[in-house]
Enzyme design. Structure first.
Site, mmCIF file in Angstrom:
data_model
loop_
_atom_site.group_PDB
_atom_site.id
_atom_site.type_symbol
_atom_site.label_atom_id
_atom_site.label_comp_id
_atom_site.label_asym_id
_atom_site.label_seq_id
_atom_site.Cartn_x
_atom_site.Cartn_y
_atom_site.Cartn_z
ATOM 1 C CG HIS A 37 -1.907 -1.086 1.348
ATOM 2 N ND1 HIS A 37 -1.728 -2.266 2.334
ATOM 3 C CD2 HIS A 37 -2.887 -1.353 0.680
ATOM 4 C CE1 HIS A 37 -2.703 -2.827 2.297
ATOM 5 N NE2 HIS A 37 -3.646 -2.698 1.259
ATOM 6 C CD GLN A 61 -14.088 -5.420 -1.284
ATOM 7 O OE1 GLN A 61 -14.561 -4.278 -1.857
ATOM 8 N NE2 GLN A 61 -12.944 -5.942 -1.698
ATOM 9 N N GLY A 147 -2.846 -2.225 -6.924
ATOM 10 C CA GLY A 147 -1.848 -3.151 -6.860
ATOM 11 C C GLY A 147 -2.097 -4.373 -7.778
ATOM 12 C CE LYS A 149 -2.441 -9.160 -2.136
ATOM 13 N NZ LYS A 149 -3.714 -9.672 -2.269
ATOM 14 C CG ASP A 150 -6.501 -7.476 -5.034
ATOM 15 O OD1 ASP A 150 -6.604 -8.359 -4.742
ATOM 16 O OD2 ASP A 150 -5.809 -6.447 -4.198
ATOM 17 C CD GLN A 153 -9.832 -4.590 -6.216
ATOM 18 O OE1 GLN A 153 -10.554 -5.487 -5.285
ATOM 19 N NE2 GLN A 153 -8.835 -4.153 -5.911
ATOM 20 C CB ILE A 176 5.401 -4.953 -2.593
ATOM 21 C CG1 ILE A 176 5.214 -3.735 -3.433
ATOM 22 C CG2 ILE A 176 6.701 -4.869 -1.580
ATOM 23 C CD1 ILE A 176 6.531 -3.392 -4.112
ATOM 24 C CB SER A 185 -2.021 -10.198 1.252
ATOM 25 O OG SER A 185 -3.133 -10.151 1.753
ATOM 26 N NE ARG A 187 -8.883 -12.236 2.901
ATOM 27 C CZ ARG A 187 -9.485 -11.410 1.987
ATOM 28 N NH1 ARG A 187 -8.633 -10.730 1.475
ATOM 29 N NH2 ARG A 187 -10.730 -11.066 2.055
#
Length: 279
Positions: A37, A61, A147, A149-150, A153, A176, A185, A187
């Protein structure tokens, strides 16, 4: 750093910034901020006059209520990190503020959402599109940063911006990773020490798939990679896909003529992680 929580306040503030000719960079997040982020915050600062970050755990979501309940919420720490990075505005609304009534509008992104995340998380991208649309209207950014990673999305939001003619530029920044390769993440905080030690196998699987595709068909390469992950019983693979990097549709062969993405989702215990690799 200015911290706002009401829709009227953020709309009024960013509207005034635009009137003053200020260029706004926007980083939407669900909080529990990490280096991924913060890299987006730095990019937004470099390219704009004012940087706005939103922190909002969007209930619309989450198709798993338990996942929503357990999602890390660390607003005070997030605010400290953002202030240290020189973020100008933190927008952190309550769910009751963002959704004063249940939305009746729904989105359908066709084939883009019939695969991978969309196939396994019904309604997820409708919730994403709803909240992102609201945030774009409220913040009125010139640029919005996401990012890699998604990946799915980002493709969905690209389609959203195209279809609804939002006047902004979307920017996607690379994943990253931790030193051992695990994609950063929010999570990851929920992993036990034992699970955290096994989590880098997800990135290793993508690297194996990339290597295997050089000498094998897509089907054979996927089988080899799935066999690699089956050696770790704590990891429960949900999907492993070789797809067109823009349309996200599955590929039967990798020829070098189209952009390719390797994507996976897997569970470690109750924690669901995703990762991808662009070829």
């Amino acid at each position: 750093m200015l911290q706002l929580s009401s829709l009227s306040d953020i709309r009024q503030h960013t509207g005034l910034l635009r009137q003053q000719g200020q260029r706004i960079g926007f980083v939407p997040t669900m909080g529990a901020l990490h280096e991924g982020h913060l890299s987006l915050i730095r990019a937004a600062k470099q390219q704009n006059d004012v940087t706005v970050c939103s922190v909002f755990v969007n209930p619309a979501q989450f198709n798993n209520p338990e996942d929503f309940r357990l999602y890390p919420r660390l607003l005070e720490k997030d605010a400290q990190l953002l202030a240290q990075e020189g973020c100008d505005v933190l927008f952190a609304p309550a769910a009751e503020e963002m959704y004063r009534q249940k939305p009746k509008l729904s989105f359908d992104f066709g084939d883009l959402e019939r695969v991978m995340e969309g196939a396994h998380r019904p309604g997820h991208f409708n919730g994403v599109a709803t909240v992102v649309s609201k945030l774009f209207h409220l913040v009125q950014p010139h640029q919005a940063f996401f990012g890699q990673k998604d990946l799915q999305q980002f493709a969905i939001i690209q389609q959203l911006v195209l279809d609804l003619s939002f006047d902004l530029e979307l920017v996607c920044y690379p994943i990253i990773r931790e030193e051992d390769g695990l994609a950063m993440s929010s999570r990851n905080r929920r992993l036990t020490p034992e699970q955290r030690a096994l989590a880098p196998h997800l990135y290793q699987a993508l690297q194996l798939l990339q290597k295997s595709l050089k000498n094998h068909s897509v089907e054979e390469a996927k089988k080899e990679t799935e066999a690699f992950l089956r050696q770790i019983p704590e990891i429960r693979l949900e999907y492993l896909e070789v797809v067109h990097a823009q349309t996200l549709q599955p590929l039967r062969e990798v020829s070098g003529k189209v952009p390719v993405a390797l994507c996976l989702a897997a569970f470690l215990g109750e924690v669901r992680l995703i990762d991808n690799l662009l070829l």
